[in-house]
Design an enzyme around this catalytic site. Structure first.
Site, short mmCIF file in Angstrom:
data_model
loop_
_atom_site.label_atom_id
_atom_site.label_comp_id
_atom_site.label_asym_id
_atom_site.label_seq_id
_atom_site.Cartn_x
_atom_site.Cartn_y
_atom_site.Cartn_z
N GLU A 86 65.02 35.98 49.78
CA GLU A 86 66.11 36.85 49.33
C GLU A 86 67.35 36.63 50.19
OE1 GLU A 86 66.35 38.06 46.23
OE2 GLU A 86 64.56 39.27 46.62
N HIS A 87 68.48 36.48 49.54
CA HIS A 87 69.76 36.21 50.20
C HIS A 87 69.70 34.90 51.00
CE1 HIS A 87 71.95 39.85 49.06
NE2 HIS A 87 70.77 40.43 49.08
N LEU A 98 66.96 42.68 37.20
CA LEU A 98 66.14 41.54 36.76
C LEU A 98 67.01 40.45 36.14
CD1 LEU A 98 63.06 43.47 35.28
CD2 LEU A 98 63.38 42.57 37.59
N SER A 99 68.28 40.43 36.52
CA SER A 99 69.17 39.32 36.16
C SER A 99 69.44 39.17 34.67
CB SER A 99 68.63 37.99 36.69
OG SER A 99 68.63 38.01 38.06
N SER A 100 69.79 40.27 34.03
CA SER A 100 70.16 40.17 32.63
C SER A 100 71.42 39.33 32.47
CB SER A 100 70.36 41.56 32.02
OG SER A 100 71.29 42.29 32.78
N ASP A 122 69.20 32.99 40.32
CA ASP A 122 68.86 33.67 39.06
C ASP A 122 68.99 32.72 37.87
OD1 ASP A 122 68.87 35.70 40.89
OD2 ASP A 122 70.70 36.65 40.14
N TYR A 160 77.58 42.67 48.72
CA TYR A 160 77.05 41.31 48.50
C TYR A 160 78.04 40.29 49.04
CZ TYR A 160 74.90 37.31 46.16
OH TYR A 160 74.30 36.11 45.91
C1 GLA Z 1 71.55 38.29 43.45
C2 GLA Z 1 72.28 36.97 43.29
C3 GLA Z 1 71.39 35.79 43.71
C4 GLA Z 1 70.78 36.02 45.09
C5 GLA Z 1 70.16 37.41 45.18
C6 GLA Z 1 69.68 37.73 46.57
O1 GLA Z 1 70.46 38.35 42.55
O2 GLA Z 1 72.68 36.79 41.96
O3 GLA Z 1 72.13 34.60 43.68
O4 GLA Z 1 71.74 35.83 46.10
O5 GLA Z 1 71.05 38.42 44.78
O6 GLA Z 1 68.61 36.92 46.94
#
Ligand code: GLA
Length: 373
Positions: free
Chosen positions: A30-31, A118-120, A165, A217
């Site tokens: 993550e990150h 969840l990256s919609s 994502d 972020y």
């Molecule tokens: C969001 C960003 C990703 C990633 C995550 C953290 O989902 O879209 O690119 O940086 O945060 O891991």
């Protein structure tokens, strides 16, 4: 398919094709993506469907079943507003990269749970990217489509996300997690057979998304870039002597570095365990990742911490926040027989704090983006 009816109603014809791209959860890493590091996400069974026909006149018409009344038709892509900036951004990024992409009639439908992290948005971008790739005969490799989608989000929408994502959505495989090196963009999939190990991956959707998330972020990204600069390396990925690096840093930069360097090692360790078939042993790494995100990277929040702690109390083998943080979802690796107990413990903890109940989903690794018809 209701999207076909919606397409006909909006544009008076059949779409040339229908494509689907999934959302993702991140198992670990993550990150790390924007630090040229390692990630291990997988595609989830929920995503975005796009019914699309090409248009010869260059105009892009956009409509979504999730945004009634916000239909748009633009010749100048920059006039796209709100949700439509994501798909318009993909058209823009493809053209920017020199691909001959004309107009399109686009109808969108999606079932990614709202606010779950969840990256919609990545699913939306990738669904449109694979559709246009097919319709305009570009035959771009999947990772290139992921980069186009990321470019749309970075430069057109204005969110400085990494590649994770979009890559998970474009390259995911059923039953497997995606091990991606965000520097080389080389990837391999790794088997993640939860059921065979008597395990479930529970998604705990906190239902909250704290407003500061986007600004924070960008700030984390900046902290990492500053730290790398101070250390004289291209990216935090390149730090090999952690103790030496920490001795030269202080404050936020020191904490961010501690997280990113150790998180990359956790990804490698977790991939090693999966390759060895030791799925039941990955819990400790999930817990360590969460503590590091909470204390060193400082992107958790009380709702996520409470979900993670309660899940572990209820018998999860490990749990962590997943995604950018400040809300969204936590994941918990739960032995089948403990599912009820984990849910109850989390619900009790939320109730005790007077918070609205979180929702639960079970995720299995699903296929990445594909044409449906
Ligand atoms: C969001 C960003 C990703 C990633 C995550 C953290 O989902 O879209 O690119 O940086 O945060 O891991």
């Amino acid at each position: 398919m209701r999207i076909l009816e919606a397409f006909r109603a909006a544009y008076g014809d059949e779409p040339t094709g229908v494509w689907h791209a999934p959302g993702r959860v991140n198992l670990i890493g993550e990150h790390t993506d924007y630090n040229d590091g390692l990630v291990l996400p997988f595609a989830v069974p929920w995503g975005v469907t796009a019914a699309v026909s090409p248009r010869a006149d260059g105009v892009v018409r956009l409509a979504s079943l999730q945004a009634p009344g916000e239909e748009q038709a633009v010749e100048d892509l920059d006039l796209a507003r709100g949700w439509a900036r994501y798909p318009a951004g993909v058209v823009w990024a493809l053209r920017e990269a020199g691909h001959r992409v004309g107009g399109a009639d686009i109808m969108i439908d999606g079932d990614v749970p709202r606010g779950a992290g969840l990256s919609s948005s990545a699913a939306l971008e990738v669904a449109v990217a694979v559709a246009l790739d097919d319709l305009y005969g570009l035959a771009l490799p999947r990772i290139e489509l992921a980069k186009i989608a990321q470019r749309a989000e970075n430069a057109f929408v204005g969110m400085p996300c990494g590649i994770m994502d979009q890559a998970a959505s474009a390259l995911g495989e059923e039953g497997r997690a995606l091990f991606l090196d965000c520097r080389t963009l080389g990837s391999r999939t790794v088997p993640l057979d939860l059921a065979a190990n008597g395990l479930r991956l529970l998604i705990i959707n906190t239902g909250v998304y704290h407003e500061l998330a986007d600004g924070q972020y960008a700030k984390r990204r900046q902290d990492c870039e500053n730290a790398a600069k101070r250390l004289g390396v291209p990216a935090l990925r390149d730090v090999t002597d952690l103790a030496g690096a920490l001795a030269r840093l202080s404050g936020d930069e020191r904490r961010r570095t501690q997280h990113v360097v150790t998180e990359n090692h956790r990804v490698e360790a977790l991939v090693g365990l999966l390759r060895a078939g030791a799925v039941r042993e990955i819990g400790a790494l999930l817990n360590a990742s969460h503590l590091s995100l909470r204390d060193q990277f400082e992107v958790s929040c009380p709702e996520l911490d409470t979900a993670v702690e309660a899940a572990v109390r209820g018998g999860a083998r490990g749990a962590r926040m997943t995604g950018g943080g400040f809300g969204g979802s936590a994941i918990a690796l739960v032995p089948e027989e403990r599912l009820g107990a984990v849910r109850d413990e989390v619900l009790r903890a939320y109730q005790a704090r007077g918070w609205a109940a979180p929702t639960f989903l079970e995720a299995v690794p699903a296929p990445g983006a594909r044409r449906l018809r």
